[in-house]
Design an enzyme around this catalytic site. Sequence first.
Site, PDB file in Angstrom:
ATOM      1  N   CYS A   1      23.269  57.980 -42.284  1.00 55.38           N
ATOM      2  CA  CYS A   1      23.864  57.745 -43.597  1.00 55.38           C
ATOM      3  C   CYS A   1      23.413  56.360 -44.041  1.00 55.38           C
ATOM      4  CB  CYS A   1      25.390  57.809 -43.465  1.00 55.38           C
ATOM      5  SG  CYS A   1      26.239  57.373 -44.984  1.00 55.38           S
TER       6      CYS A   1
ATOM      7  N   GLU B   1      25.330  48.546 -44.599  1.00 60.59           N
ATOM      8  CA  GLU B   1      25.780  49.396 -43.492  1.00 60.59           C
ATOM      9  C   GLU B   1      25.044  50.724 -43.435  1.00 60.59           C
ATOM     10  OE1 GLU B   1      30.009  50.034 -43.455  1.00 60.59           O
ATOM     11  OE2 GLU B   1      30.369  47.980 -44.118  1.00 60.59           O
TER      12      GLU B   1
ATOM     13  N   CYS C   1      28.555  47.789 -54.684  1.00 61.22           N
ATOM     14  CA  CYS C   1      28.520  48.888 -55.648  1.00 61.22           C
ATOM     15  C   CYS C   1      29.329  48.462 -56.861  1.00 61.22           C
ATOM     16  CB  CYS C   1      29.154  50.136 -55.022  1.00 61.22           C
ATOM     17  SG  CYS C   1      29.105  51.596 -56.089  1.00 61.22           S
TER      18      CYS C   1
ATOM     19  N   CYS D   1      35.344  52.779 -57.682  1.00 61.84           N
ATOM     20  CA  CYS D   1      36.279  53.816 -57.228  1.00 61.84           C
ATOM     21  C   CYS D   1      37.397  53.140 -56.430  1.00 61.84           C
ATOM     22  CB  CYS D   1      35.563  54.854 -56.358  1.00 61.84           C
ATOM     23  SG  CYS D   1      34.195  55.666 -57.211  1.00 61.84           S
TER      24      CYS D   1
ATOM     25  N   CYS E   1      32.042  54.050 -45.447  1.00 58.83           N
ATOM     26  CA  CYS E   1      31.216  53.036 -46.088  1.00 58.83           C
ATOM     27  C   CYS E   1      31.957  51.792 -46.545  1.00 58.83           C
ATOM     28  CB  CYS E   1      30.441  53.652 -47.242  1.00 58.83           C
ATOM     29  SG  CYS E   1      31.470  54.359 -48.507  1.00 58.83           S
TER      30      CYS E   1
ATOM     31  N   CYS F   1      37.538  53.074 -52.437  1.00 57.85           N
ATOM     32  CA  CYS F   1      36.307  52.803 -51.700  1.00 57.85           C
ATOM     33  C   CYS F   1      36.125  51.311 -51.396  1.00 57.85           C
ATOM     34  CB  CYS F   1      35.120  53.325 -52.495  1.00 57.85           C
ATOM     35  SG  CYS F   1      33.549  53.044 -51.681  1.00 57.85           S
TER      36      CYS F   1
HETATM   37  N1  SAH Z   1      28.163  56.313 -54.751  1.00 61.21           N
HETATM   38  C1  SAH Z   1      27.956  57.567 -54.113  1.00 61.21           C
HETATM   39  C2  SAH Z   1      27.705  57.504 -52.618  1.00 61.21           C
HETATM   40  C3  SAH Z   1      28.498  56.549 -51.776  1.00 61.21           C
HETATM   41  S1  SAH Z   1      30.119  56.918 -51.243  1.00 61.21           S
HETATM   42  C4  SAH Z   1      29.113  58.495 -54.420  1.00 61.21           C
HETATM   43  O1  SAH Z   1      30.077  58.071 -55.018  1.00 61.21           O
HETATM   44  O2  SAH Z   1      29.015  59.668 -54.081  1.00 61.21           O
HETATM   45  C5  SAH Z   1      30.026  58.334 -50.203  1.00 61.21           C
HETATM   46  C6  SAH Z   1      31.264  59.204 -50.288  1.00 61.21           C
HETATM   47  O3  SAH Z   1      32.391  58.612 -49.608  1.00 61.21           O
HETATM   48  C7  SAH Z   1      31.717  59.455 -51.731  1.00 61.21           C
HETATM   49  O4  SAH Z   1      32.107  60.797 -51.843  1.00 61.21           O
HETATM   50  C8  SAH Z   1      32.905  58.534 -51.830  1.00 61.21           C
HETATM   51  O5  SAH Z   1      33.734  58.890 -52.881  1.00 61.21           O
HETATM   52  C9  SAH Z   1      33.533  58.694 -50.447  1.00 61.21           C
HETATM   53  N2  SAH Z   1      34.476  57.658 -50.085  1.00 61.21           N
HETATM   54  C10 SAH Z   1      34.460  56.345 -50.373  1.00 61.21           C
HETATM   55  N3  SAH Z   1      35.539  55.726 -49.863  1.00 61.21           N
HETATM   56  C11 SAH Z   1      36.263  56.663 -49.236  1.00 61.21           C
HETATM   57  C12 SAH Z   1      37.496  56.648 -48.516  1.00 61.21           C
HETATM   58  N4  SAH Z   1      38.193  55.523 -48.350  1.00 61.21           N
HETATM   59  N5  SAH Z   1      37.921  57.815 -48.013  1.00 61.21           N
HETATM   60  C13 SAH Z   1      37.214  58.957 -48.164  1.00 61.21           C
HETATM   61  N6  SAH Z   1      36.068  59.033 -48.837  1.00 61.21           N
HETATM   62  C14 SAH Z   1      35.597  57.904 -49.366  1.00 61.21           C
END
Ligand code: SAH
Length: 351
Positions: free
Chosen positions: A106, A93, A113, A117, A334, A120
């Site tokens: 972006c 994406e 990944c 987290c 994402c 995510c």
């Molecule tokens: N792996 C990298 C970049 C990808 S995620 C990182 O962790 O920074 C990009 C951003 O979106 C990160 O800050 C991630 O924590 C956040 N993110 C992912 N899922 C999310 C969600 N459901 N709500 C808000 N932020 C989210």
Amino acid sequence: MSDRDIKSMTLDELTEVAASLSIPKYRADQIYNWLQIRGAMSYDEMTNLPKDLREKLTELYPIKYCEVELKQVSKIDSTVKYLFRLSDGNFIESVLMKYKYGYTLCISSQVGCKMGCVFCASTKSGCVRNLLPSEMIGQIHAAQRDMNVRVSHVVMMGMGEPLDNFDNAMRFLQLVGDDKGLNLSIRNISLSTCGVVPRIYDLLDRHLQLTLSVSLHAPNDEMRSKVMPINRKYPIAELIKACRIYTKETSRRISFEYAMIKDVNDSDACAYELASLLKGMLCHVNLIPANEIVESSHRRSTNERLERFTSILNSRGINTTVRRSLGSDIDASCGQLRSRHNRETSAKEGN
Ligand code: SAH
């Protein structure tokens, strides 16, 4: 990087390949221009090359492509969310956003990944593979071609952990920054990491002028380890130490991402703890109202909570903003589009 992935090659490497095939240097320049600036998807587009050369290259150095599989355009703010299909059939994406200063894309750095987290969507089915430099650039080309615009800013904040795909991410930066390629200013590129500490030091060694974003999301280890497994490996003290060294040596401000999750990390106490954690650092806090995803029970904080949290941080001298939420009507965060597409495709296949 594969030896045959011509779009991931620097001009010097491409020139060497050309020499080995007895192709003159000016042809290598032409090919590089087609690949890196115009984003050619096939040699047939390279109309200033002789046909037999195009055929030879098609056979020896097939071009990795990135094609629009699905596209959603927000009716609210014309943000465009892309689901791209790669040469091997995988999906990734990207999101194109329009700001006053131009277009920001972006991009993803991996298919999936492995960081896990909890909030995510990108990580829910693990990491399939790293993206090649050509596939990271391919996202820029595909969006530019589709919308007929020029992307001036890139954020590596899509699917994947860029520092878990370090070499390819560095080569991507080298290629997009090349004045014979897209010639993007590295200052206009942000790389976001969940906190792979040793790679932050490696990044520091590269002396790049890019903007580092760090996904923090919690002010202490107990809370952070619950939502971000990487914290069990590299706890907050180590991460913040690396960040302090990074800002000191580069004089570049770090941006800390903090997703506001209702009743998890959004209390006043969290704001005070966060303020003392970041005290005195050249940084900025970006609060993101958490996007609610199907795969997780986390809910977004209320607007009142966001305001209160912001004001506590600001009153303690921590520069804080709430991220403008673009494309809220189109799954624009994402991993959501890909996981929905995967669900729908497997449902269809199941029928
Ligand atoms: N792996 C990298 C970049 C990808 S995620 C990182 O962790 O920074 C990009 C951003 O979106 C990160 O800050 C991630 O924590 C956040 N993110 C992912 N899922 C999310 C969600 N459901 N709500 C808000 N932020 C989210």
